[in-house]
Design a protein around this motif. Structure first.
Motif, short mmCIF file in Angstrom:
data_model
loop_
_atom_site.label_atom_id
_atom_site.label_comp_id
_atom_site.label_asym_id
_atom_site.label_seq_id
_atom_site.Cartn_x
_atom_site.Cartn_y
_atom_site.Cartn_z
N SER A 21 47.72 39.01 28.29
CA SER A 21 47.88 37.65 28.82
C SER A 21 46.56 37.07 29.31
O SER A 21 46.45 35.85 29.48
CB SER A 21 48.90 37.65 29.98
N SER A 22 45.58 37.93 29.54
CA SER A 22 44.27 37.49 30.03
C SER A 22 43.23 37.45 28.91
O SER A 22 42.03 37.36 29.19
CB SER A 22 43.79 38.43 31.15
N TRP A 23 43.68 37.53 27.68
CA TRP A 23 42.77 37.67 26.54
C TRP A 23 41.78 36.51 26.43
O TRP A 23 40.64 36.68 25.98
CB TRP A 23 43.59 37.77 25.26
N ASN A 24 42.19 35.33 26.83
CA ASN A 24 41.34 34.14 26.67
C ASN A 24 40.53 33.81 27.92
O ASN A 24 39.94 32.73 28.00
CB ASN A 24 42.21 32.93 26.29
N ILE A 25 40.50 34.72 28.89
CA ILE A 25 39.69 34.50 30.08
C ILE A 25 38.22 34.38 29.69
O ILE A 25 37.68 35.24 28.98
CB ILE A 25 39.86 35.67 31.08
N LEU B 39 40.59 53.26 35.46
CA LEU B 39 39.46 53.27 36.39
C LEU B 39 38.17 53.67 35.69
O LEU B 39 37.11 53.06 35.90
CB LEU B 39 39.76 54.25 37.54
N LEU B 40 38.24 54.69 34.83
CA LEU B 40 37.04 55.12 34.09
C LEU B 40 36.57 54.02 33.15
O LEU B 40 35.36 53.81 33.00
CB LEU B 40 37.34 56.40 33.31
N MET B 41 37.53 53.32 32.53
CA MET B 41 37.13 52.22 31.65
C MET B 41 36.51 51.08 32.44
O MET B 41 35.58 50.41 31.95
CB MET B 41 38.33 51.73 30.85
N ALA B 42 36.99 50.85 33.65
CA ALA B 42 36.37 49.84 34.51
C ALA B 42 34.91 50.19 34.79
O ALA B 42 34.03 49.32 34.80
CB ALA B 42 37.15 49.70 35.81
N LYS C 247 33.95 39.80 32.51
CA LYS C 247 33.59 41.18 32.84
C LYS C 247 34.17 41.57 34.20
O LYS C 247 34.85 42.60 34.33
CB LYS C 247 32.08 41.33 32.83
N GLU C 248 33.89 40.76 35.21
CA GLU C 248 34.39 41.06 36.55
C GLU C 248 35.91 41.02 36.60
O GLU C 248 36.54 41.83 37.30
CB GLU C 248 33.81 40.08 37.56
N PHE C 249 36.50 40.11 35.85
CA PHE C 249 37.97 39.98 35.86
C PHE C 249 38.63 41.27 35.38
O PHE C 249 39.54 41.80 36.04
CB PHE C 249 38.40 38.81 34.98
N ARG D 210 32.10 39.91 25.64
CA ARG D 210 33.46 39.63 26.09
C ARG D 210 34.50 40.28 25.17
O ARG D 210 35.50 40.82 25.65
CB ARG D 210 33.69 38.11 26.15
N GLU D 211 34.26 40.25 23.88
CA GLU D 211 35.19 40.84 22.93
C GLU D 211 35.30 42.35 23.16
O GLU D 211 36.40 42.92 23.18
CB GLU D 211 34.74 40.56 21.50
N GLN D 212 34.17 43.01 23.34
CA GLN D 212 34.15 44.46 23.56
C GLN D 212 34.82 44.81 24.88
O GLN D 212 35.55 45.80 24.98
CB GLN D 212 32.71 44.96 23.54
N ILE D 213 34.59 44.00 25.90
CA ILE D 213 35.16 44.26 27.22
C ILE D 213 36.67 44.22 27.18
O ILE D 213 37.36 45.13 27.67
CB ILE D 213 34.62 43.23 28.24
N ARG D 214 37.23 43.18 26.58
CA ARG D 214 38.69 43.08 26.57
C ARG D 214 39.31 44.12 25.65
O ARG D 214 40.43 44.60 25.90
CB ARG D 214 39.13 41.67 26.21
#
Length: 509
Positions: A101-105, A14-17, A110-112, A28-32
């Protein structure tokens, strides 16, 4: 007070969100990486707690308690025992795998990942909450992210993602409504005004002290059965499940099948059995009958499906029938098997959906007639399919074998006819799973698939992560069963005392 392990496990995603909320969309790279790091921390801490848990002592451990709304008897109370700790491990392992599994989203990544981390936080909280208010709060957190994620990132094949998302959400909210009424009834009925509490241990104590009449327990248990049964896709509340899987993105399908359903089984044991044992005994024959409809009817539905997600979706409904049957037998062996089966099915189904999701991401196909000979071009995907498929049919040495045998051993003395039917259900499972594997993986070579790459790099991590537990708990089942037994064994006196209680078919009020 030592290091708050459970609070860290709960709040890290939650804190990371929240941190990700302040990052630009382009990162995107930093987010995932941050999403993976938060789930990595949670998973490592859960593995530490699992290894450090004292099975000899049993009971709630790693507890944290802070008074919150004292006038209502609400506290921020967390803890794990031999029943909830395997569920927590399951949640974090699948949560980490779902991030990979969502790495290539690419679409609104960000929202995902924000919604995915919030979803995982909600599911985590339901398993470690020792206060029913916190339990309900975390459950409500789960519903909204699922609907948004299906609506935006879901896939449209046999049904639209809008239909899938709405149907899934309506059923979850319907279950929540029954659950809310049941929990409020417990809150009001367990203790007089001024002493009321949402604390689960206090409610269990109230039941043991005779504060709740048989009539009260029978009625409230029925409310909880409707609520938790809809989560567990118990017939006739099952139809949302396959459609929900089909319309959801891969990560949501993994969490949905892997852990969201298990909230229903966990709730039936934690609240239905421990707090309302007389109600559980009364309705047990009905649950056993509905369990068999789950096993047989859903297996038949799976046999006639062509879409891979629908096959695994109906298979999940069928497997939940074994969990319900183990619960309905109401003995230590069967309930241990039911809990272990929830863990086994969660790992197996999540692995299935991760591999289906990868194939669909590359080929935009998931129908059996369109897919053939994938083993020639996707050897790593083939390993994932084979591991999940063979586990699903209960192959010895994989995670599903010991839980299923344990359920049958605990059930056959209570419901011998149902136990034999359930064993026969494995034959139907083998038919549709092995047929699917044969046609999709080992059919004739199709050069069309030569243009697609097999899993590599991060894409392989869900297979490695889930495969380790699928094989590890299969080869060394004691790693799982010893923890579960420490949570179920204290129920022995309670279950023995239920032997003379009337059932729905054997008496009445």
């Amino acid at each position: 007070m030592g290091f708050p392990i459970l609070s860290t496990v709960l709040l890290a995603p939650l804190l990371m969100a929240l941190v990700i909320c302040f990052l630009p969309r382009e990162s995107r790279e930093q987010i995932r990486m941050l999403a993976a790091a938060s789930m990595g921390v949670a998973t490592c801490l859960t593995l530490y707690a699992y290894a450090a848990y004292d099975t000899a002592a049993g009971g709630m451990q790693f507890t944290e308690r802070i008074p919150w709304v004292t006038d209502l008897g609400v506290s921020y109370s967390l803890g794990v025992d031999g029943i909830s700790l395997p569920m927590l491990l399951l949640t974090d392992v699948i949560g980490l795998a779902s991030v990979f599994s969502s790495w290539n989203i690419e679409k609104r990544a960000k929202e995902f990942f924000i919604l995915l981390l919030v979803l995982i936080t909600g599911v985590t909280g339901t398993f470690i909450a020792c206060d029913l208010f916190i339990f309900l709060l975390c459950y409500e957190v789960v519903v909204i992210p699922i609907y948004i994620m299906v609506l935006i990132w879901g896939s449209t094949k046999r049904v639209s993602k809008e239909y899938s998302g709405m149907k899934l959400t309506i059923f979850l909210l319907m279950g929540s409504a029954f659950m809310l009424v049941g929990i409020v009834s417990l809150y009001l009925g367990a203790y007089p005004a001024g002493q009321r509490t949402f604390d689960i241990e206090a409610l269990i104590m109230a039941s043991q002290m005779g504060h709740m009449s048989m009539e009260f327990q029978i009625l409230v248990f029925l409310l909880l059965l409707a609520g938790f049964g809809s989560l567990l896709s118990m017939f006739p509340f099952h139809s949302w499940s396959p459609d929900g899987y089909a319309g959801a993105p891969t990560a949501v399908s993994m969490i949905h099948a892997g852990v969201l359903k298990k909230i229903g089984g966990y709730g039936l044991i934690r609240l239905g059995l421990m707090v309302l044992p007389l109600g559980a005994k009364f309705w047990a024959p009905l649950i056993a009958g509905l369990a068999m409809i789950n096993v047989m009817y859903a297996a038949y539905c799976a046999m006639v499906q062509k879409d891979l997600k629908y096959i695994i979706g109906y298979s999940s409904v069928s497997h939940m029938g074994y969990v319900l049957l183990g619960f309905a037998a109401l003995n230590v062996v069967s309930i241990s098997g039911a809990i272990a089966n929830m863990v086994a099915h969660g790992i197996m189904a999540s692995l299935f959906f991760s591999q289906i999701g990868y194939v669909y991401e590359k080929t935009h196909m998931r129908s059996i007639p369109d897919l053939k000979g994938l083993a020639h071009y996707f050897p790593r995907v083939t390993i994932g399919f084979m591991l999940a498929g063979l586990a699903s049919v209960g192959l010895p040495g994989l995670i599903e074998f010991v839980p299923e045998v344990t359920i049958f051993m605990g059930t056959i003395g209570v419901y011998p006819f149902f136990a034999v039917l359930a064993i026969a259900g494995i034959v139907f499972t083998a038919l549709y799973i092995l047929r699917m594997l044969a046609k999709v993986l080992f059919g004739p070579k199709d050069e069309h698939f030569a243009q697609y790459e097999d899993q590599k790099g991060v894409e392989v991590l869900p297979l490695l992560l889930l495969g380790v537990f699928l094989i590890g708990f299969g080869v060394f089942p004691e790693l799982l069963m010893s923890v579960i037994d420490s949570g179920v064994q204290p129920l022995t006196p309670l279950l023995a005392a239920l032997s003379d209680v009337p059932t729905l078919l054997g008496g009445g009020l």
